[in-house]
Scaffold this motif. Structure first.
Motif: not given
Length: 105
Positions: A73-78
């Motif tokens: 999820g954090l990778s998608v946001v980044a």
């Protein structure tokens, strides 16, 4: 966790878009909103199909899976922020890049 993180990113970017630039979207925040809402929709559909497969087990994931989903999820946001930044640099709505490049000569 991926769904939750992308929904929060979508809500935050939508609020920023509404407050700052609903009428003049110079910074292309609307594009960022669409990317995060699209990712949220994708993760929601994934959750529906996963729930259909796992039933009650869906609500008790192992800790390792939750950590992996958080990183995803954090990778998608980044990645959404990186794509948005590239769009800003290419379109250069305020002429900052053009001005910096012309001063280099």
């Amino acid at each position: 966790m991926t769904l939750l993180i992308t929904v929060f990113a979508a809500i935050i970017s939508t609020v920023v878009w509404y407050v700052k630039s609903a009428n003049d979207d110079d910074m292309k925040i609307g594009t960022l909103c669409f990317m995060y809402w699209g990712a949220s929709l994708m993760w929601f559909i994934d959750a529906v199909f996963e729930y259909a497969e796992l039933k009650a087990e869906y609500f008790t994931p192992p800790l390792e899976d939750m950590i992996n989903d958080t990183y995803l999820g954090l990778s998608v946001v980044a990645l959404g922020l990186v794509i948005w930044l590239i769009i800003l640099l290419v379109t250069d709505p305020k002429g900052v890049v053009r001005k910096a490049l012309s001063n280099m000569k």
